[in-house]
Write an enzyme that holds these catalytic residues in place. Structure first.
Site, short mmCIF file in Angstrom:
data_model
loop_
_atom_site.label_atom_id
_atom_site.label_comp_id
_atom_site.label_asym_id
_atom_site.label_seq_id
_atom_site.Cartn_x
_atom_site.Cartn_y
_atom_site.Cartn_z
N SER A 76 -5.95 2.64 3.83
CA SER A 76 -5.36 1.66 2.91
C SER A 76 -6.40 0.73 2.31
O SER A 76 -6.24 -0.50 2.29
CB SER A 76 -4.26 0.85 3.61
OG SER A 76 -3.04 1.53 3.58
N LYS A 99 0.09 3.44 -2.94
CA LYS A 99 -1.03 4.38 -3.01
C LYS A 99 -0.54 5.82 -3.20
O LYS A 99 -1.31 6.68 -3.66
CB LYS A 99 -1.90 4.27 -1.77
CG LYS A 99 -2.76 3.00 -1.74
CD LYS A 99 -3.66 2.97 -0.53
CE LYS A 99 -4.63 1.79 -0.60
NZ LYS A 99 -3.95 0.49 -0.54
N SER A 144 0.80 -1.23 0.00
CA SER A 144 0.00 0.00 0.00
C SER A 144 0.83 1.28 0.00
O SER A 144 0.25 2.36 -0.10
CB SER A 144 -0.98 0.00 1.17
OG SER A 144 -2.09 -0.82 0.87
#
Length: 279
Positions: free
Chosen positions: A124, A79, A76
């Site tokens: 997340s 991201k 994550s």
């Protein structure tokens, strides 16, 4: 001088200067100072590596520097560039855009609801960013990731919405820190307003003495791979001093406590930053 010799003369004139520039760049690479943070990792039941770039000193501080150069799935932490690419390409109009829950109940309760992409980054939410990935598409990832200088991602039509979670994509702690330094300085080839929007979402804690920015990541265990966790970010002081960091951890052998492993990323990072005088 014969016409065919003129290009050669140009090369001979500029080659020494080019050599000095390239050589100088090599000579000016930041030093890497090794530190032993074994105790901080062991205290929280993990092992791994930690990298910090001390901007005022112009040098790296590394625990397990060889591992800091090893590449892992970004999970994550991806991201961060994912949001930037979404905003820059228009696949994500803004971070207030609502991601609609698909009705599938997942093991993370905070994912089982509609939410803005600002919240999706903070919690997340993998399904929301899988939706975004399908909007961005393979071609635009292949175009924008090299522009951002975010290396090691392997994207195919079959892995479009999982390539940062599984498969052959890999990034190192040195590469993560390099990317974050350019994001913080707002020098990425993305509109400044998008960089500022993402930076704002990364703020984890602010006190009179410092501001802590970061993004975690967790590559879930499988039959072939152990759990792997990240925390990447930076800390800045009111006087403008900054340090950039990337932590990567795996659980120690033995029974696994997911809650302890999740908490370890920030706990280890903050313990090291305190020891180094940044918190």
């Amino acid at each position: 001088m014969a016409p065919y010799l003129r290009p050669m003369r140009w090369i001979l004139v500029w080659l020494p200067a080019l050599w000095l520039v390239l050589g100088g760049a090599g000579l000016q690479r930041p030093a890497v100072v090794e530190r032993d943070f074994t105790a901080q990792f062991a205290r929280h039941g993990v092992r791994g590596s930690f990298l910090l770039f001390d901007a005022p000193a112009g040098q790296y501080v590394a625990y397990n520097p060889r591992r800091c150069r090893q590449r892992f799935l970004p999970a994550s932490t991806f991201k961060i560039p994912n949001t930037l690419i979404g905003l820059q390409t228009g696949a994500l109009p803004d971070t207030a855009e609502i991601c609609r829950w698909d009705g599938v109940t997942r093991s993370f309760p905070q994912w089982n609801q509609d939410m803005t992409y600002a919240r999706a980054l903070r919690v997340s939410c993998v399904p929301c960013y899988q939706q975004l990935a399908r909007r961005v598409g393979v071609a635009r990832y292949r175009q924008w990731l090299p522009r951002l200088g975010y290396p090691g991602m392997v994207i195919t039509p079959a892995t479009l919405d999982t390539f940062w979670l599984d498969g052959r994509s890999r990034i190192s702690q040195f590469e993560q820190v390099d990317f974050l330094r350019r994001l913080q300085a707002e020098t990425l080839p993305v509109e400044v307003r998008h960089q500022r929007a993402v930076k704002q979402l990364l703020l984890l804690k602010k006190t009179p003495g410092y501001a802590l920015y970061g993004k975690s990541g967790w590559r879930f265990r499988s039959a072939r791979n152990p759990d792997n966790g990240w925390l990447v970010g930076w800390v800045e002081h009111p006087d403008g001093r900054r340090a950039f960091f990337a932590l990567n951890v795996e659980p120690l052998p033995g029974p696994l406590n997911d809650d302890r492993f999740l908490a370890s990323r920030r706990a280890v990072t903050e313990a090291i930053l305190q020891e180094l005088g940044w918190l």
